[in-house]
Design an enzyme around this catalytic site. Structure first.
Site, PDB file in Angstrom:
ATOM      1  N   GLY A 178     -54.816 -43.919 -68.651  1.00  0.00           N
ATOM      2  CA  GLY A 178     -55.416 -42.776 -67.992  1.00  0.00           C
ATOM      3  C   GLY A 178     -54.389 -41.734 -67.590  1.00  0.00           C
ATOM      4  N   SER A 179     -54.628 -41.088 -66.483  1.00  0.00           N
ATOM      5  CA  SER A 179     -53.908 -39.859 -66.129  1.00  0.00           C
ATOM      6  C   SER A 179     -52.416 -40.029 -65.901  1.00  0.00           C
ATOM      7  CB  SER A 179     -54.521 -39.256 -64.872  1.00  0.00           C
ATOM      8  OG  SER A 179     -55.905 -39.076 -65.087  1.00  0.00           O
ATOM      9  N   THR A 180     -51.953 -41.255 -65.691  1.00  0.00           N
ATOM     10  CA  THR A 180     -50.495 -41.392 -65.531  1.00  0.00           C
ATOM     11  C   THR A 180     -49.796 -40.845 -66.773  1.00  0.00           C
ATOM     12  OG1 THR A 180     -50.716 -43.640 -66.347  1.00  0.00           O
ATOM     13  CG2 THR A 180     -50.535 -43.380 -63.981  1.00  0.00           C
TER      14      THR A 180
END
Lengths: 583, 392
Positions: free
Chosen positions: A293-295
Site C-alpha cells: 500500500g501507500s508506504t
C-alpha cells in the site's frame, strides 16, 4: 616351472664357451639365490604370523570379547553428534542452548521377556504405543529407542523397574530460554537436534560441525532480545486489540543492515514446535509477501526526485479520480484539489502518486525498485524467505498502481531494506541476522543521492508531524514515517474491508539509525479508533509505543524537537512557491 | 572369454598362459571389494565435507579403471622392461618427491601432495614400487660382478628417498620404505650381524621419531595409554567391530562411518567390520594373506636373484601396508596414516599400487627360458655398472 639353468659342469665350453671366472660367478650366484630362498622363507613366516594374529584379533574383538554393546556405539555416535553451539543475542544473552537429558533404549537381541518389559514400561509412560513397542522389541534389531528425553523423575522410575536389556543414553535437548520471543528468527530443531527452521536450520552445519564442537563459540545474532521482547509484546497487544488475523514487525539498523528485532504473529514456542499450527510457524516478515500500500509512495517520490522528473514545488491535479479502462484510482483522504509533492506524500494521495510515477516512466520505475532490492528474493540468513510477486508484463497500469503499493507484493523485510537507503543517506546495505563486528564498515551500493535521502527524511517527518502518521509521534525521538493501508486482494478484485495496515517509521529523523515497521493483517477498528482500521490508526501507534520503549534501550539520545536546529533540519515547503515549515 | 592357443606366441597369448591367473583374480576381487567398501563408507564423509554424496565413489571408480588397465598392461612386460620402466618411474618420482618440499600443497600439516596439470598426486606412492625394483637390480648386480658395491649403492638409494619423506614429513611412508628395503637387503645376503645391527638402528630410529616428531609421540602415547589423549578414531574403530558382530549390521546400517573422519580411507576396514561383519573382515585378511603368500611362494622357486629380490620387495610392501593398516584398525598398532591397498580411497595410492601389482605379476610369470634371454647382463655390457665401478 624351474627354468633349466646352465650348470657349470655341463655347459662349460661346449654351449657358451664361458671362462673359468664366469663359472665361479655362477656358483656364487647359486649360493646367493639359495640364501635368498632361505631368508624369504623367514619373511613369509613372519607374514603368516602377522595375518594369523590379525585374524585372531578380529575374532577376539567381535565374538569372544565382551565388547561394547549397541548402546556404547550409539553413545559414541550421539556424543559426537549432540554438540550444538549456543545462540546468543547481540549482547551475549542466551537465546538457545542445550540441557543434558537421558534417553531410553532397548537391545532387543539380549532382552529376555519383552511382554513383561512393555507392561512395566507402560506404568511409567501410560501414553506409550504398546503394540508398536512390542513389535520393535521382538525384532532382531540390536538397538531401538524406547523414549527420548526423559525427565530425571521418569529415569528414576524406569531404573526402579529393573528391566534387563534396556539402558540410558546421555543426550542433549535444545531449549530456548526466551520462549516465544524470537521464535521465527531462531526456528526450532527436531528430535535429533537437527535444525528444521529459522537460524537453527540456516546455520545447522556451522552449529553442529566439528569446528563448533572444538571452538565452543556461540552463534551471535544481530537481534537485541530486549528490543525483541518489546516489539513482540506491542505487536501481540495490537493484534488482540484490533482483532487482526496476524501481524508483523521489524526493527532494522539502516546503517549496518542488521535486523535488531523481528516478530511475526501468531507465533509459537520454539521449545514445542510440534504443537504449533502452520499459521503460527509462518514467518510473515520474511516469507510472507504483501501489497504494502501507500508506504510505496516513498519509493515513488524518491524515484521522481532521483531522476529529476518532479521537484518538491511541482503540483498535480488530484481533483478527480483517474480512470484507466475498468480501473479507478481514488484518494482515501481526498482533498479534491491540486496538490504539491509533499502534500501528496503527507495526505497519501493515490492519484498524485500515480501521476508522479507516470512522469518517472515504467522502465525507470522498475529499474529504481530493482536497485532498492524490491524485485528479487532478499538475501537473509533464514530458510524461510519469500520471493516478491512482480507484474509481468509491467504495463502502464502497473506503473500507476505500484506508485501507491498495489499490484506488487514484497515481504516486510524487503520493505525495511528498501527504505534504508532513503533515510541513511542513500546507500543500500545487505541485510543480516548476524551481528556485525564492532566498527566494521559496511560497503553498500549508492542508490540515491544524499540530497534525495535528506528530502525523504523531511517528508517522512512531515507525515508524522502533520499528515496521516501523527499517532506514531514520540516526544523526544523525532519520529518520521509513512502509513500504508492496502486493501487485500481477493479473487477478482480488492476487499474494501480486509486491510493490511502498516507503518514504516524511523527515528530520530535528524540522523536516523533505526527503522521500525509494524504491520497488522486485517485489523478491525475499535471505538477508540472511531472504527478506523487504517495504518495511521492501528499500526502507527504500535511503532510509536515500540520506539518509546526501545529507543532508550538502543541508546538513542532524545532530541529537543522544538529547538531551532531541529526545525531547520526538518524544514520543508508544502506550498508551491512559498517556503514554509512543516510544523 | 578369450581363447589363445598354447602355441600362439604373441605378447597377449604368451602373457595369458604364463601369468599367475590365481593372483590376478585375487587382485581383481580386491579391487571390487574396494569399490563396494568405498561405496559403503564414503557417503557420510562426503556429506560432512560438503561435496556431493557419491563424490568419492565416482572418483574411486574413475581411478580404478585406468588402474586395472595399468595393472594388466604392466604385467605383460618382460623383466627387462620392468627394470627399465622402474628406473624411469623411480627417478621421476624422486624428482617430484623433492618438488613437494618446495611447491607442495599442505594438507593436514604435511606437504605430501603435488598439483600436476590439475591432478593432485602423491609422488611418494609411486616411489615405493619403483624403488623396490631399482634396489633389487642394484643388489642383484653382485652376481655379475662380485666387486660391485651393491650394499652402499642400495643405502644411497634409501637415503635419497628417505630424506624428502622425513622432511615432508611422512613417517608412515618412510617406515614402509625402510622395512621393504631392509627385507630386500636381508634376502640379498646381508650378514646376520649387520641385520641385527640394522634392527637396533631401526629401533633407534623409531625412538628418534618419537622424540623429534610430536605427532608421532602423541600417537604412540595414546596407543599405550588411550586415556592420555584423544584416541577417538581408534576407539570408535574398535567399537565398530564389536557392533558388527559375526555377520555385520548390514550394508548402510553402520554408524561409525558417520563419525570417523577417515572412514573412506585409513579406517575403511572398520566400516567393513561393522557393516559386513567378522566373516567379511576375515575374508579381507585372507585375501591379502593369499596375495602376499602366493606371491612369495612363487618366488621360492625363482632362481634369478633380481626377480627374487624385486618380487619380494613388491609383495612385502603390500603385505606391510595391509598388516599395518588393519593392525591400526583393530588397535594392535598405534594410529598411523596408511592406506589399505586397493581398498582405501585414494587416486595416487590406487594407481601406484596397480603399477606395483603389475610389476609383481610380470615378475612372477612362468618362464621356460632364463629371465634375461636375449639380454644377458654381463658385467661388461652394463654401462651403469661400468660407470659405478669407474667412479669408485
Amino acid at each position: 616351472m624351474n627354468a633349466p639353468r646352465p650348470d657349470a659342469t655341463h655347459t662349460y665350453d661346449r654351449r657358451s664357451g664361458r671362462t673359468r671366472a664366469q663359472v665361479a660367478l655362477e656358483g656364487a650366484t647359486k649360493q646367493a639365490v639359495e640364501t635368498g630362498h632361505a631368508r624369504l622363507l623367514a619373511v613369509a613366516a613372519v607374514f603368516v604370523l602377522c595375518f594369523l594374529v590379525l585374524g585372531g584379533r578380529l575374532v577376539h574383538l567381535t565374538v569372544l570379547r565382551d565388547g561394547p554393546g549397541a548402546g556404547a556405539i550409539a553413545q559414541a555416535v550421539s556424543a559426537a553428534d549432540s554438540y550444538r553451539a549456543d545462540i546468543v543475542d547481540r549482547n551475549g544473552l542466551l537465546l538457545a542452548t542445550n540441557v543434558r537429558t537421558a534417553s531410553l533404549y532397548a537391545e532387543p537381541r539380549i532382552m529376555m521377556n519383552q511382554d513383561e518389559a512393555v507392561a512395566k514400561l507402560a506404568t511409567v509412560f501410560p501414553e506409550i504405543d504398546k503394540k508398536d513397542l512390542l513389535v520393535r522389541l521382538h525384532s532382531d534389531k540390536s538397538f531401538t529407542w524406547v523414549r527420548r528425553h526423559l525427565t530425571p523423575k521418569q529415569q528414576a522410575a524406569v531404573n526402579a523397574l529393573g528391566i534387563p536389556g534396556i539402558g540410558f543414553l546421555d543426550e542433549t535437548r535444545r531449549i530456548y530460554p526466551q520462549g516465544r520471543a524470537a521464535a521465527h528468527v531462531l526456528g526450532y530443531v527436531g528430535i535429533d537436534n537437527e535444525g528444521l527452521a529459522g537460524v537453527e536450520k540456516a546455520f545447522d552445519a556451522q552449529l553442529r560441525g566439528p569446528d563448533a564442537a572444538r571452538s565452543k563459540r556461540p552463534l551471535q545474532l544481530s537481534i537485541d532480545i530486549r528490543v525483541q521482547h518489546i516489539l513482540r509484546d506491542e505487536l501481540a497487544r495490537a493484534v488482540t486489540n484490533f482483532r487482526a488475523i496476524g501481524g508483523a514487525g521489524i526493527i532494522y539498523d539502516v546503517h549496518s543492515g542488521e535486523v535488531i528485532a523481528m516478530a511475526s504473529m501468531p507465533d509459537f514456542d520454539s521449545n514445542a514446535p510440534g504443537e504449533a499450527t502452520a499459521e503460527q510457524l509462518f514467518n510473515r516478515v520474511t516469507l510472507g509477501v504483501y501489497e504494502m500500500g501507500s508506504t510505496f509512495k516513498a519509493f515513488t517520490i524518491a524515484s521522481a526526485l532521483h531522476y529529476g522528473t518532479s521537484g518538491l514545488d511541482d503540483t498535480f491535479d488530484a481533483t478527480e479520480p483517474i480512470r484507466v479502462g475498468r480501473y479507478q484510482i481514488r484518494d482515501d483522504h481526498a482533498k479534491s484539489r491540486w496538490l504539491t509533492v509533499p502534500e501528496i506524500f503527507m495526505y497519501s494521495s493515490n492519484i498524485g502518486a500515480a501521476k508522479i510515477a507516470m512522469e518517472v516512466g515504467t522502465e525507470r520505475q522498475r529499474l529504481f525498485l530493482q536497485r532498492l532490492g524490491l524485485l528479487s528474493r532478499p538475501d537473509i540468513e533464514l530458510p524461510e524467505v519469500g520471493a516478491p510477486m512482480v507484474p509481468t508484463p509491467w504495463r502502464e497500469i502497473n506503473t500507476m498502481t505500484i506508485a501507491f503499493g498495489h499490484g506488487i507484493a514484497v515481504s516486510p523485510l524487503q520493505t525495511a531494506a528498501g527504505f534504508a537507503p532513503l533515510i541513511n543517506g542513500g546507500v543500500r546495505v545487505p541485510s543480516t541476522l548476524i551481528k556485525r563486528p564492532q566498527g566494521e564498515v559496511v560497503l553498500g551500493e549508492r542508490v540515491v543521492s544524499p540530497q534525495t535521502a535528506d528530502t525523504m527524511r523531511r517528508l517522512m517527518r512531515l507525515v508524522v508531524e502533520e499528515g496521516t502518521g501523527k499517532q506514531a509521534a514520540v516526544k523526544g525521538f523525532l519520529v518520521g514515517g509513512k502509513t500504508g493501508t492496502a486493501e487485500k486482494a481477493t479473487a477478482g478484485g480488492y476487499a474494501r474491508k480486509a486491510l493490511l495496515s502498516s507503518f514504516v517509521a524511523a527515528f530520530p529523523m535528524t540522523d536516523p539509525r533505526y527503522l521500525v515497521i509494524a504491520i497488522l493483517d486485517e485489523p478491525k477498528g475499535t471505538k477508540a479508533t472511531y472504527n478506523f482500521a487504517t495504518g495511521g490508526w492501528t499500526a502507527a501507534p504500535v511503532t510509536g509505543r515500540v520506539i518509546a520503549r526501545a529507543g532508550p534501550l538502543l541508546g538513542v539520545m532524545p532530541v529537543d524537537e522544538e529547538s531551532g536546529d531541529v526545525h531547520k533540519a526538518m524544514l520543508i515547503s508544502t506550498r508551491k512557491g512559498r517556503s514554509g515549515a512543516a510544523f | 572369454m578369450m581363447t589363445f592357443g598354447r602355441t600362439d606366441r604373441s605378447v597377449v597369448s604368451d602373457w595369458w598362459w604364463t601369468v599367475d591367473r590365481w593372483l590376478m583374480v585375487a587382485l581383481f576381487v580386491l579391487a571390487g571389494t574396494g569399490a563396494i567398501l568405498v561405496m559403503a563408507a564414503s557417503p557420510p564423509v562426503a556429506d560432512r565435507i560438503g561435496v556431493d554424496t557419491f563424490h568419492f565413489v565416482r572418483r574411486q571408480i574413475v581411478f580404478m579403471i585406468p588402474a586395472l588397465m595399468v595393472l594388466v598392461g604392466v604385467s605383460m612386460m618382460s623383466p627387462l622392461w620392468v627394470r627399465r620402466s622402474a628406473v624411469i618411474v623411480f627417478f621421476g618420482a624422486v624428482v617430484l618427491l623433492f618438488a613437494t618440499l618446495v611447491m607442495g600443497a599442505e594438507i593436514k600439516g604435511a606437504t605430501r601432495w603435488l598439483n600436476v596439470a590439475g591432478f593432485v598426486i602423491q609422488p611418494s606412492e609411486f616411489t615405493k614400487p619403483a624403488m623396490a625394483v631399482v634396489v633389487a637390480w642394484m643388489l642383484s648386480q653382485r652376481q655379475n660382478d662380485p666387486g660391485f658395491p651393491a650394499f652402499p649403492v642400495a643405502l644411497a638409494l634409501l637415503l635419497l628417498v628417505l630424506t624428502p619423506l622425513l622432511l615432508q614429513p611422512d613417517i608412515g611412508m618412510a617406515l614402509v620404505v625402510c622395512a621393504v628395503w631392509f627385507i630386500q637387503m636381508f634376502l640379498a645376503g646381508l650378514p646376520l650381524f649387520i641385520v641385527a645391527g640394522l634392527a637396533v638402528i631401526g629401533m633407534a630410529g623409531a625412538v628418534g621419531a618419537y622424540a623429534f616428531f610430536p605427532h608421532v609421540a602423541s600417537r604412540i602415547d595414546r596407543f599405550l595409554d588411550p586415556s592420555s589423549g584423544d584416541s577417538f578414531q581408534v576407539t570408535t574403530s574398535l567399537n565398530a567391530f564389536g557392533h558388527g558382530g559375526l555377520w555385520g549390521t548390514g550394508p548402510g546400517e553402520g554408524v561409525v562411518k558417520q563419525i570417523l573422519p577417515d572412514a573412506h580411507a585409513d579406517f575403511i576396514f572398520a566400516v567393513a567390520g561393522e557393516e559386513f561383519g567378522l566373516v567379511f573382515a576375515l575374508f579381507i585378511v585372507a585375501l591379502f594373506a593369499f596375495i602376499v603368500l602366493r606371491g612369495l611362494s612363487r618366488l621360492m622357486r625363482e632362481t634369478d636373484l633380481f626377480i627374487l629380490l624385486a618380487g619380494t620387495g613388491l609383495f612385502a610392501q603390500v603385505g606391510l601396508q595391509s598388516v599395518i593398516n588393519m593392525g591400526v584398525n583393530v588397535s594392535l598398532l598405534p594410529a598411523k596414516g596408511m592406506t589399505l591397498p586397493f581398498i582405501s580411497y585414494g587416486g595416487s595410492s590406487t594407481l601406484a599400487l596397480a603399477l606395483g601389482f603389475g610389476y609383481a605379476l610380470a615378475l612372477t610369470r612362468a618362464r621356460a627360458t632364463p629371465a634375461w634371454a636375449g639380454a644377458a647382463p654381463t658385467a661388461a655390457r652394463t654401462p651403469l655398472n661400468a660407470v659405478l665401478r669407474g667412479a669408485r
